[in-house]
Structures are given as C-alpha cells and as structure tokens.
Design a protein around this motif. Structure first.
Motif, PDB file in Angstrom:
ATOM      1  N   VAL A 137       0.849  -1.192   0.000  1.00 46.23           N
ATOM      2  CA  VAL A 137       0.000   0.000   0.000  1.00 46.23           C
ATOM      3  C   VAL A 137       0.882   1.239   0.000  1.00 46.23           C
ATOM      4  O   VAL A 137       1.721   1.420   0.903  1.00 46.23           O
ATOM      5  CB  VAL A 137      -0.925   0.010   1.234  1.00 46.23           C
ATOM      6  CG1 VAL A 137      -1.729   1.305   1.277  1.00 46.23           C
ATOM      7  CG2 VAL A 137      -1.852  -1.204   1.219  1.00 46.23           C
ATOM      8  N   ALA A 138       0.721   2.083  -1.011  1.00 49.03           N
ATOM      9  CA  ALA A 138       1.492   3.324  -1.091  1.00 49.03           C
ATOM     10  C   ALA A 138       0.926   4.344  -0.114  1.00 49.03           C
ATOM     11  O   ALA A 138      -0.290   4.579  -0.078  1.00 49.03           O
ATOM     12  CB  ALA A 138       1.448   3.874  -2.512  1.00 49.03           C
ATOM     13  N   LEU A 139       1.791   4.937   0.677  1.00 49.67           N
ATOM     14  CA  LEU A 139       1.382   5.999   1.586  1.00 49.67           C
ATOM     15  C   LEU A 139       1.469   7.334   0.866  1.00 49.67           C
ATOM     16  O   LEU A 139       2.173   7.457  -0.144  1.00 49.67           O
ATOM     17  CB  LEU A 139       2.279   5.998   2.828  1.00 49.67           C
ATOM     18  CG  LEU A 139       2.276   4.702   3.650  1.00 49.67           C
ATOM     19  CD1 LEU A 139       3.226   4.841   4.843  1.00 49.67           C
ATOM     20  CD2 LEU A 139       0.875   4.342   4.118  1.00 49.67           C
ATOM     21  N   PRO A 140       0.758   8.359   1.342  1.00 49.60           N
ATOM     22  CA  PRO A 140       0.819   9.674   0.684  1.00 49.60           C
ATOM     23  C   PRO A 140       2.257  10.156   0.543  1.00 49.60           C
ATOM     24  O   PRO A 140       3.065  10.010   1.464  1.00 49.60           O
ATOM     25  CB  PRO A 140       0.018  10.573   1.640  1.00 49.60           C
ATOM     26  CG  PRO A 140      -0.897   9.637   2.355  1.00 49.60           C
ATOM     27  CD  PRO A 140      -0.148   8.358   2.502  1.00 49.60           C
TER      28      PRO A 140
ATOM     29  N   ASP B 107      -5.994   1.262   3.598  1.00 43.35           N
ATOM     30  CA  ASP B 107      -5.755   1.645   2.205  1.00 43.35           C
ATOM     31  C   ASP B 107      -4.670   2.699   2.071  1.00 43.35           C
ATOM     32  O   ASP B 107      -4.412   3.196   0.968  1.00 43.35           O
ATOM     33  CB  ASP B 107      -7.054   2.155   1.575  1.00 43.35           C
ATOM     34  CG  ASP B 107      -8.117   1.080   1.509  1.00 43.35           C
ATOM     35  OD1 ASP B 107      -7.766  -0.089   1.238  1.00 43.35           O
ATOM     36  OD2 ASP B 107      -9.302   1.397   1.744  1.00 43.35           O
ATOM     37  N   GLY B 108      -4.040   3.075   3.189  1.00 38.09           N
ATOM     38  CA  GLY B 108      -2.958   4.053   3.139  1.00 38.09           C
ATOM     39  C   GLY B 108      -3.398   5.499   3.247  1.00 38.09           C
ATOM     40  O   GLY B 108      -2.574   6.400   3.073  1.00 38.09           O
ATOM     41  N   LYS B 109      -4.663   5.760   3.551  1.00 41.94           N
ATOM     42  CA  LYS B 109      -5.153   7.129   3.684  1.00 41.94           C
ATOM     43  C   LYS B 109      -4.819   7.662   5.075  1.00 41.94           C
ATOM     44  O   LYS B 109      -5.050   6.997   6.090  1.00 41.94           O
ATOM     45  CB  LYS B 109      -6.666   7.180   3.471  1.00 41.94           C
ATOM     46  CG  LYS B 109      -7.261   8.581   3.612  1.00 41.94           C
ATOM     47  CD  LYS B 109      -8.768   8.562   3.430  1.00 41.94           C
ATOM     48  CE  LYS B 109      -9.361   9.951   3.620  1.00 41.94           C
ATOM     49  NZ  LYS B 109     -10.847   9.940   3.496  1.00 41.94           N
ATOM     50  N   LEU B 110      -4.244   8.881   5.124  1.00 35.71           N
ATOM     51  CA  LEU B 110      -3.956   9.521   6.394  1.00 35.71           C
ATOM     52  C   LEU B 110      -5.263   9.964   7.041  1.00 35.71           C
ATOM     53  O   LEU B 110      -5.996  10.786   6.493  1.00 35.71           O
ATOM     54  CB  LEU B 110      -3.041  10.731   6.177  1.00 35.71           C
ATOM     55  CG  LEU B 110      -2.631  11.509   7.435  1.00 35.71           C
ATOM     56  CD1 LEU B 110      -1.784  10.651   8.360  1.00 35.71           C
ATOM     57  CD2 LEU B 110      -1.870  12.782   7.042  1.00 35.71           C
TER      58      LEU B 110
END
Length: 371
Positions: A87-90, A125-128
């Motif tokens: 999962v890509a983080l911001p 999902d990687g959402k802050l």
C-alpha cells in the motif's frame, strides 16, 4: 565511545561499514513453543542466563525471497503488509522511525524537528486519517486494540477503537533535549476506563525512575531497582534493566502474574529486550554498546534466558529490530553500501526478505512494524 542503547520503543535505526554477511548458528536451546502459556514455569529462582557462544556460519549465499506471510514493514513510502499487499502511503518527506498496528491501522511516528514526535495514523488503504503529537513513538498492547503515548502536555493517553482517556499526567521538564517520559509498553484494554477493561501504561524516564500507571490511579515501579523497562506482555512477563555503567548493563525477566516476585532470571551478559508474541522467547541485545549499531542480536528462551538463535554481520551492524506477527525477529543491517532486511527465526534460521537498498549508514530505508 560507549553508546547508550537506543530506546526499545523508538527502535532506533543507526549504523556503519562492513564486509558482510554472517548469520545464525546452531540451536543452543529449546526453540519450540512448549509451555508458551506459562513460559516461566521451568524456574522461579533467579538463574545465570549465560549460554555458550554460538558458532556463526558464513551466509553470503542467503536467498532473497518474497516476504512470508506475517512480515510487515515500510520502505520507500510503501507499507508492505503482512498478508503480502503493498500500500502506497501519501507522498511526503516524512521519515518514520517507528510504527505499530492498531485496529488494522498503521500508526507511524516521525521526529517533529525539535525534541518530540508526531504520530500519523493510516487506514488499511494508506489514507492519512489522523495525526497527533507525542513525546516518543506510541506503544500498542498485545492484541493491537489499544495504543498509549505521553502527549506533549504531559497527559498519559490511551486510545482504542471508539474512545480515548488519560490515566495520569507527568511533568515534562528536562534538561536539553532529554525526553522526560516515554511509553515503554501498555497492557490490558481495549477499553481503558477503570469500570471497563482497564489498562496499565509503563513509562520510561530520562529524569528519574520508570513507573507504571494504571486505570485505578495506582502509580508504582513494579520492579524494585529497575532503571527502565524493556517490554511488558499481557501475560505478565516484563523485561528490564536494573544497572547501567560504563562496562555495560544488567537486568532480567520477571513474571508479574506470580505471587513469588523473585526474578525468573537475571544476567549481565546481555540485555533483555522485546517479548515475542507467543511469550516463549525474547530478543537479547548486547549488554555493551560501542558504535552506531548492534554487532549482534540473539533470540532467547523466555523461561531460561538461554540462546536459541543469533545473527552477527561480519564487519557490519544491525540498525533496528522487532518481532513479526509470525514470531520471527525482523531486523535491518548495513553492509557499507546497502541496507538489508532479514527475518531471524527462534531456532536461528535466517532469511533475507526484501531486496537490498543503497543508502547512507545513518539512514535506513526500512521502518519496522512492532508487534
């Protein structure tokens, strides 16, 4: 130069050059999960945890394979999850130094640029979804349902899925850049209200003795003479240090669930560190620190302190370490040019679980997720 061991909660990632890789010797103890529900049943008397030196085999042919289920970590802005998802983080310039899983969310901490830290919370999902200030990286209980931290106003905070509560406060006045109080561990929960499940938060201190704060308002040091805590499990196991000097450190393991409060074992040969998820093993760290990182790391039987596995990179060093969900020690190590990520089994088997990444010796690209 003697280097005080990095905070086991911050799990520092620092290190220097090498001719690499050496790893894992023979099994010098019982590496099974026998008596995992009562890892201290073998002895209630303090024992000398000295074990014979484990022979280190050359491991230059260690295979790099896809991470096994149960291994999670951060690298280059990607959260590699234990189920194999990535999962890509911001995208940002934040360098995270520690992370835990909390109710399927990632809580990753980063330096605030001065003394304290900022914790960022990401959903699956990687959402802050949240950020908050803390004196140091947060701690999580064994079940991953409750986190704890010391807020920058001195409140000792606990938080679970749908609420949070302070269970005490401390004064943060300290000289220079000393962190007066940080959380070493939290047990109990998920709900930390006294009338519900209750929690105990264990604090390390840079200005005094470590303390345990519980939901009933009791404040004490459960290990007389302890100068800091290594880890505490919900089963009642606690690792600690009770002596630190220029020659090294001493400490041991106790079982807070037993009426007989004599240490299960004590030693000055190594430092008792994080406790495995199965409560049957602990991480053994060097008693003496000299350099940027660890020259070796061991796995120890929690009942006896005996060594069951070891990793010692030739000419290199280990930067950070943590237990994985599948019961292995995940660690990163520097070889003079590249950072490597390994998983060390309790019986001493070593696996490289990611491709090496070129980076500076003081700047590991890997952030481990603590369990």
């Amino acid at each position: 130069m003697t280097v005080k061991r990095p905070s086991r909660i911050a799990v520092a990632a620092v290190i220097a050059p090498l001719a690499f890789l050496a790893a894992c010797g023979d099994d010098t103890g019982n590496g099974s999960n026998e008596a995992a529900s009562d890892p201290t049943s073998a002895s209630s008397e303090p024992t000398d945890a000295t074990s014979p030196a484990t022979e280190i085999d050359q491991a230059g042919d260690t295979d790099t394979t896809a991470p096994a289920a149960g291994i999670d970590y951060l690298a280059d802005g990607v959260w590699h999850q234990a189920d194999g998802d990535e999962v890509a983080l911001p995208k940002n310039d934040r360098a995270y130094d520690s992370a835990v899983l909390w109710n399927d969310q990632l809580v990753a901490t980063r330096w605030d640029g001065e003394v304290f830290s900022i914790a960022d919370v990401f959903d699956a999902d990687g959402k802050l979804v949240d950020s908050f200030e803390t004196t140091a990286p947060v701690a999580v209980n064994d079940t991953g349902t409750t986190i704890a931290w010391v807020a920058t106003d001195g409140e000792i905070m606990t938080r679970w899925a749908d609420d949070q509560v302070s269970i005490g406060s401390v004064t943060l006045a300290a000289p220079g850049e000393t962190i007066a109080y940080s959380v070493a561990a939290v047990t109990g929960g998920p709900n930390c209200y006294e009338a519900e499940d209750g929690c105990i938060v264990y604090l390390d201190s840079g200005v005094g003795d470590p303390q345990a704060y519980d939901s009933h308002g009791i404040v004490d040091n459960p290990i007389s003479g302890a100068v800091d805590f290594g880890d505490v499990s919900d089963a009642g196991l606690i690792t600690y240090r009770d002596k630190i000097n220029d020659d090294g450190s001493c400490g041991g393991l106790d079982d807070l669930s037993k009426a007989d409060r004599k240490p299960v074992w004590e030693t000055c040969d190594f430092e008792a560190g994080p406790i495995a998820p199965d409560n049957a093993h602990i991480i053994g760290l060097p008693a003496y620190y000299d350099g940027l990182g660890l020259t070796d790391i061991t796995v120890r039987d929690a009942r006896t302190g005996e060594e069951t596995g070891r990793f010692a990179p030739e000419g290199g060093f280990i930067g950070s370490w943590a237990w994985s969900t599948d019961g292995r020690v995940v660690l990163d190590a520097y070889d003079g040019a590249n950072w490597h990520l390994f998983a060390l089994s309790t019986d001493g088997a070593l696996e490289e679980i990611a491709d090496p990444i070129k980076a500076k010796d003081f700047d590991s690209p890997f952030t481990l997720v603590r369990h």
